[in-house]
Design a protein around this motif. Sequence first.
Motif, mmCIF file in Angstrom:
data_model
loop_
_atom_site.group_PDB
_atom_site.id
_atom_site.type_symbol
_atom_site.label_atom_id
_atom_site.label_comp_id
_atom_site.label_asym_id
_atom_site.label_seq_id
_atom_site.Cartn_x
_atom_site.Cartn_y
_atom_site.Cartn_z
ATOM 1 N N ILE A 83 -22.033 49.810 -17.059
ATOM 2 C CA ILE A 83 -23.229 49.210 -16.464
ATOM 3 C C ILE A 83 -24.296 49.231 -17.541
ATOM 4 O O ILE A 83 -24.706 50.311 -17.995
ATOM 5 N N PRO A 84 -24.747 48.064 -17.989
ATOM 6 C CA PRO A 84 -25.742 48.025 -19.066
ATOM 7 C C PRO A 84 -27.041 48.731 -18.677
ATOM 8 O O PRO A 84 -27.481 48.665 -17.529
ATOM 9 N N THR A 85 -27.614 49.423 -19.650
ATOM 10 C CA THR A 85 -28.924 50.036 -19.463
ATOM 11 C C THR A 85 -29.850 49.551 -20.566
ATOM 12 O O THR A 85 -29.408 49.255 -21.677
ATOM 13 N N SER A 86 -31.118 49.471 -20.230
ATOM 14 C CA SER A 86 -32.171 49.217 -21.211
ATOM 15 C C SER A 86 -33.215 50.291 -20.997
ATOM 16 O O SER A 86 -33.593 50.576 -19.866
ATOM 17 N N THR A 87 -33.647 50.890 -22.088
ATOM 18 C CA THR A 87 -34.671 51.919 -22.000
ATOM 19 C C THR A 87 -35.921 51.394 -22.684
ATOM 20 O O THR A 87 -35.866 50.952 -23.833
ATOM 21 N N VAL A 88 -37.022 51.446 -21.960
ATOM 22 C CA VAL A 88 -38.295 50.944 -22.467
ATOM 23 C C VAL A 88 -39.266 52.113 -22.557
ATOM 24 O O VAL A 88 -39.470 52.831 -21.577
ATOM 25 N N THR A 89 -39.843 52.299 -23.711
ATOM 26 C CA THR A 89 -40.785 53.381 -23.904
ATOM 27 C C THR A 89 -42.090 53.110 -23.162
ATOM 28 O O THR A 89 -42.494 51.958 -22.998
ATOM 29 N N ARG A 90 -42.747 54.164 -22.738
ATOM 30 C CA ARG A 90 -44.038 54.027 -22.058
ATOM 31 C C ARG A 90 -45.075 53.401 -22.973
ATOM 32 O O ARG A 90 -46.044 52.799 -22.531
ATOM 33 N N HIS A 91 -44.864 53.517 -24.288
ATOM 34 C CA HIS A 91 -45.816 52.949 -25.238
ATOM 35 C C HIS A 91 -45.839 51.423 -25.175
ATOM 36 O O HIS A 91 -46.815 50.806 -25.571
ATOM 37 N N ALA A 92 -44.790 50.831 -24.662
ATOM 38 C CA ALA A 92 -44.758 49.377 -24.518
ATOM 39 C C ALA A 92 -45.852 48.892 -23.574
ATOM 40 O O ALA A 92 -46.423 47.812 -23.764
ATOM 41 N N ALA A 93 -46.168 49.685 -22.565
ATOM 42 C CA ALA A 93 -47.207 49.301 -21.600
ATOM 43 C C ALA A 93 -48.569 49.166 -22.264
ATOM 44 O O ALA A 93 -49.372 48.311 -21.890
ATOM 45 N N HIS A 94 -48.828 49.989 -23.266
ATOM 46 C CA HIS A 94 -50.116 49.924 -23.963
ATOM 47 C C HIS A 94 -50.214 48.670 -24.832
ATOM 48 O O HIS A 94 -51.314 48.212 -25.125
ATOM 49 N N GLY A 95 -49.091 48.132 -25.213
ATOM 50 C CA GLY A 95 -49.081 46.936 -26.055
ATOM 51 C C GLY A 95 -49.239 45.643 -25.289
ATOM 52 O O GLY A 95 -49.461 44.586 -25.883
ATOM 53 N N CYS A 96 -49.122 45.686 -23.976
ATOM 54 C CA CYS A 96 -49.250 44.465 -23.171
ATOM 55 C C CYS A 96 -49.993 44.768 -21.869
ATOM 56 O O CYS A 96 -49.414 44.697 -20.793
ATOM 57 N N PRO A 97 -51.272 45.125 -21.978
ATOM 58 C CA PRO A 97 -52.035 45.445 -20.765
ATOM 59 C C PRO A 97 -52.266 44.215 -19.888
ATOM 60 O O PRO A 97 -52.318 43.085 -20.381
ATOM 61 N N PHE A 98 -52.380 44.454 -18.588
ATOM 62 C CA PHE A 98 -52.664 43.393 -17.631
ATOM 63 C C PHE A 98 -54.117 43.498 -17.192
ATOM 64 O O PHE A 98 -54.570 44.586 -16.844
ATOM 65 N N PRO A 99 -54.826 42.383 -17.158
ATOM 66 C CA PRO A 99 -56.202 42.431 -16.647
ATOM 67 C C PRO A 99 -56.189 42.642 -15.127
ATOM 68 O O PRO A 99 -55.217 42.285 -14.453
ATOM 69 N N PRO A 100 -57.259 43.211 -14.565
ATOM 70 C CA PRO A 100 -57.318 43.427 -13.117
ATOM 71 C C PRO A 100 -57.089 42.147 -12.307
ATOM 72 O O PRO A 100 -56.527 42.201 -11.223
#
Length: 125
Positions: A83-100
């Motif tokens: 079963i394929p897995t992908s692991t995404v670091t929490r630091h990725a969230a800081h690189g693509c913030p969403f506006p409110p």
Amino acid sequence: HILIEVEDPKSVKLVCLSSLKDVSNFMKQESDLFCSKIREVLIMGSAEYSEEKQRIMPFSGYNTNLDWESANFVYRECQERSIPTSTVTRHAAHGCPFPPSFMKMLQDTHHLLAIEVRSVHVTEM
């Protein structure tokens, strides 16, 4: 897991944003269902390749440290069952913030997940 039962084989992408305890328990209790329906497991966390064990292993991080045994089980079982897995670091969230405004737009869809994401986002602001 009732919702997963009605899905097509290998059609569900499971997104894990916190402890892997619930996923581990589901895999142990409903192994055949999990393997037949899950297409991919996306994990917010940290992982590294172990030469010694010849597989990807969870690495120290908040989500894996919440329940190390469960994290190790999920990574191992997914690999053993192809079963394929992908692991995404929490630091990725800081690189693509969403506006409110984006969170508000999600909430306006009235989708359960969108409402939850919006409520967590507002709490974190």
